[in-house]
Scaffold this active site. Structure first.
Site, PDB file in Angstrom:
ATOM      1  CB  CYS A 142      -1.034   0.016   1.195  1.00 15.81           C
ATOM      2  SG  CYS A 142      -2.236  -1.299   1.053  1.00 15.81           S
ATOM      3  CG  HIS A 162      -3.199   3.423   1.975  1.00 27.30           C
ATOM      4  ND1 HIS A 162      -3.682   3.092   0.832  1.00 27.30           N
ATOM      5  CD2 HIS A 162      -3.293   2.466   2.664  1.00 27.30           C
ATOM      6  CE1 HIS A 162      -4.046   1.642   0.783  1.00 27.30           C
ATOM      7  NE2 HIS A 162      -3.882   1.255   1.898  1.00 27.30           N
ATOM      8  CG  ASN A 209      -6.789  -0.649   0.716  1.00 30.33           C
ATOM      9  OD1 ASN A 209      -5.969  -0.407   0.166  1.00 30.33           O
ATOM     10  ND2 ASN A 209      -6.169  -1.345   1.940  1.00 30.33           N
TER      11      ASN A 209
HETATM   12  O1  UT7 Z   1      -4.147  -1.271   3.430  1.00 27.35           O
HETATM   13  C1  UT7 Z   1      -2.966  -2.002   4.139  1.00 27.35           C
HETATM   14  C2  UT7 Z   1      -3.011  -2.188   5.420  1.00 27.35           C
HETATM   15  N1  UT7 Z   1      -4.156  -2.621   6.004  1.00 27.35           N
HETATM   16  C3  UT7 Z   1      -4.889  -1.937   6.926  1.00 27.35           C
HETATM   17  O2  UT7 Z   1      -4.382  -0.920   7.203  1.00 27.35           O
HETATM   18  C4  UT7 Z   1      -6.088  -2.739   7.567  1.00 27.35           C
HETATM   19  C5  UT7 Z   1      -5.886  -2.523   9.084  1.00 27.35           C
HETATM   20  N2  UT7 Z   1      -7.217  -3.339   9.695  1.00 27.35           N
HETATM   21  C6  UT7 Z   1      -8.388  -2.841   9.529  1.00 27.35           C
HETATM   22  O3  UT7 Z   1      -8.674  -2.026   8.957  1.00 27.35           O
HETATM   23  C7  UT7 Z   1      -9.572  -3.568  10.591  1.00 27.35           C
HETATM   24  O4  UT7 Z   1      -8.637  -4.610  11.552  1.00 27.35           O
HETATM   25  C8  UT7 Z   1     -10.397  -4.522  10.073  1.00 27.35           C
HETATM   26  C9  UT7 Z   1     -11.478  -3.844   9.046  1.00 27.35           C
HETATM   27  C10 UT7 Z   1      -9.677  -5.410   8.864  1.00 27.35           C
HETATM   28  C11 UT7 Z   1     -11.396  -5.281  10.848  1.00 27.35           C
HETATM   29  O5  UT7 Z   1     -11.644  -4.497  11.950  1.00 27.35           O
HETATM   30  P1  UT7 Z   1     -11.479  -4.608  13.379  1.00 27.35           P
HETATM   31  O6  UT7 Z   1     -12.283  -3.872  13.963  1.00 27.35           O
HETATM   32  O7  UT7 Z   1     -10.142  -4.595  13.751  1.00 27.35           O
HETATM   33  O8  UT7 Z   1     -12.187  -6.179  13.497  1.00 27.35           O
HETATM   34  P2  UT7 Z   1     -11.419  -7.446  14.113  1.00 27.35           P
HETATM   35  O9  UT7 Z   1     -10.672  -8.164  12.988  1.00 27.35           O
HETATM   36  O10 UT7 Z   1     -11.098  -7.216  15.475  1.00 27.35           O
HETATM   37  O11 UT7 Z   1     -12.880  -8.303  14.528  1.00 27.35           O
HETATM   38  C12 UT7 Z   1     -13.894  -7.870  15.246  1.00 27.35           C
HETATM   39  C13 UT7 Z   1     -15.293  -8.847  15.099  1.00 27.35           C
HETATM   40  C14 UT7 Z   1     -14.600 -10.235  15.190  1.00 27.35           C
HETATM   41  O12 UT7 Z   1     -15.701 -11.075  15.878  1.00 27.35           O
HETATM   42  P3  UT7 Z   1     -15.572 -11.577  17.372  1.00 27.35           P
HETATM   43  O13 UT7 Z   1     -14.420 -12.389  17.311  1.00 27.35           O
HETATM   44  O14 UT7 Z   1     -15.522 -10.240  18.109  1.00 27.35           O
HETATM   45  O15 UT7 Z   1     -16.848 -12.339  17.399  1.00 27.35           O
HETATM   46  C15 UT7 Z   1     -14.541 -10.511  13.713  1.00 27.35           C
HETATM   47  O16 UT7 Z   1     -15.176 -11.941  13.630  1.00 27.35           O
HETATM   48  O17 UT7 Z   1     -15.756  -8.639  13.976  1.00 27.35           O
HETATM   49  C16 UT7 Z   1     -15.971  -9.771  13.229  1.00 27.35           C
HETATM   50  N3  UT7 Z   1     -15.717  -9.239  11.759  1.00 27.35           N
HETATM   51  C17 UT7 Z   1     -16.693  -9.118  10.898  1.00 27.35           C
HETATM   52  N4  UT7 Z   1     -18.011  -8.920  11.466  1.00 27.35           N
HETATM   53  C18 UT7 Z   1     -18.957  -8.846  10.371  1.00 27.35           C
HETATM   54  C19 UT7 Z   1     -14.645  -9.238  10.929  1.00 27.35           C
HETATM   55  N5  UT7 Z   1     -14.934  -8.863   9.674  1.00 27.35           N
HETATM   56  C20 UT7 Z   1     -16.253  -8.883   9.671  1.00 27.35           C
HETATM   57  C21 UT7 Z   1     -17.208  -8.556   8.733  1.00 27.35           C
HETATM   58  N6  UT7 Z   1     -18.682  -8.466   9.198  1.00 27.35           N
HETATM   59  N7  UT7 Z   1     -16.936  -8.330   7.181  1.00 27.35           N
END
Ligand code: UT7
Length: 332
Positions: A116, A256, A286
């Site tokens: 990225c 970004h 993204n």
């Molecule tokens: O561009 C290159 C670099 N990349 C980035 O900068 C991305 C950085 N990361 C992020 O933007 C975020 O971590 C994400 C958007 C990928 C995920 O958001 P988050 O708030 O960090 O969620 P998480 O991975 O901690 O997951 C929280 C919960 C989990 O459920 P439990 O275990 O708490 O029950 C996930 O299973 O949200 C769940 N979850 C979803 N729920 C509904 C993960 N993805 C989804 C989804 N819909 N699409």
């Protein structure tokens, strides 16, 4: 002679027609429009469809428009750098394919891989060729067909990414415009948190790697999020300090577009209000190397000659950086 700098003298971009909305994704994986909007800021993204169409297809559209907009004959271009994580093929470089298709015959061209942060790395590299007086017309492209490496059964990644391409023209100026400074960093130990498991020389493609779904983006979202927030904000603050920039001196943050919450944290650390932050994540998601040029294209009409822009990114590698650019022309 005054010091030469690389000025951005034109911007063009392209996104494919097909749109994938959050509602569409609700039908594919267990997710909701509300979750995606609240956690990322994304509402829809564009997806390149069509047999045999790769990243170059979108980049060629952007470069052809750029040549037209800047009234540049293809033969005048001396260097083409394409920042991409989804090249058409493992080799040759996608930049070669783009240059050939656009009639750019008197240039050398190569790809740059910094996930990225690739567009910033490429812009900084290209600006050195201009600042040393080596070349006078350089095209820097950021382009990715992320849909080609996304697992549409994995709700944690498939909601984030989209496809797109953008390109800028760089030319020398002795005036007070152009690329002023850049702070670029990488930390290879971060690879474990964000990578594609198979398809490279370490793990070439086999029936097994395909069956195990190893040809897709693997991301530990929460870990990457933590590093992204910290490092993108830190480096953006550093470029302000190094160049004695106060929040009121900055016209635009061009971040970004990975997650609206990462962008907000960066803007807050820089002391910038929302109205100085370019946002396109809602429309495109993204697009990896294309996010920054897509922002510049969408906000071009608002840009004024002399505007101070801070471009910032964080991505796989880990790679990250911030670049201070003085805009060289009135967008209208
Ligand atoms: O561009 C290159 C670099 N990349 C980035 O900068 C991305 C950085 N990361 C992020 O933007 C975020 O971590 C994400 C958007 C990928 C995920 O958001 P988050 O708030 O960090 O969620 P998480 O991975 O901690 O997951 C929280 C919960 C989990 O459920 P439990 O275990 O708490 O029950 C996930 O299973 O949200 C769940 N979850 C979803 N729920 C509904 C993960 N993805 C989804 C989804 N819909 N699409």
């Amino acid at each position: 002679m005054n010091k030469l700098r690389a000025a951005v003298t034109g911007i063009a971009a392209y996104v494919p027609e097909e749109v994938l909305t959050n509602k569409d994704l609700e039908k594919i994986v267990d997710t909701s429009d509300e979750w995606i909007t609240a956690r990322t800021g994304i509402q829809e993204r564009h997806i390149l469809k069509g047999e045999g169409l790769g990243t170059s297809h979108m980049a060629i559209e952007a470069v052809n428009e750029l040549l037209q907009k800047t009234q540049t004959a293809p033969e005048e271009v001396e260097l083409v750098i394409c920042a991409t994580t989804t090249p058409d093929m493992v080799f040759p470089a996608t930049a070669n394919i783009i240059a050939d298709a656009c009639g750019i015959k008197n240039a050398f061209s190569y790809d740059m891989q910094a996930a990225c942060s690739g567009f910033l790395y490429a812009l900084s590299t290209a600006s050195q060729f201009i600042a040393t007086g080596t070349y006078k017309k350089v095209i820097v492209i950021g382009a990715d067909k992320m849909s080609s490496i996304i697992d549409y059964t994995d709700r944690a990644t498939c909601i984030i990414f989209g496809d797109g391409a953008g390109a800028v023209m760089l030319e020398p100026t002795e005036e007070d415009f152009g690329v002023v400074d850049a702070v670029l960093q990488s930390d290879g130990s971060g690879w474990v948190h964000l990578h594609q498991k198979a398809g490279g020389s370490r793990r070439p493609p086999t029936t097994e790697t395909v069956q195990h779904r190893e040809h897709y983006v693997y991301q530990e979202g929460a870990v990457v999020f933590k590093y992204a927030v910290q490092n993108m904000a830190q480096v953006s603050h550093e470029i302000m300090e190094r160049n004695h920039l106060q929040p009121e001196d900055i016209a635009w943050l061009v971040p970004h577009q990975a997650n609206k919450r990462i962008i907000d944290a960066t803007a807050q650390r820089m002391g910038l209000p929302d109205e100085k932050v370019m946002i396109t994540i809602d429309k495109y998601g993204n697009t990896t190397n294309a996010t920054i040029p897509l922002c510049l294209r969408d906000y071009e009409s608002k840009l004024k000659k002399g505007d101070n822009l801070v471009l910032a990114a964080f991505g796989g590698g880990f790679t990250w950086g911030a670049l201070y650019l003085k805009w060289a022309y009135d967008g209208k």
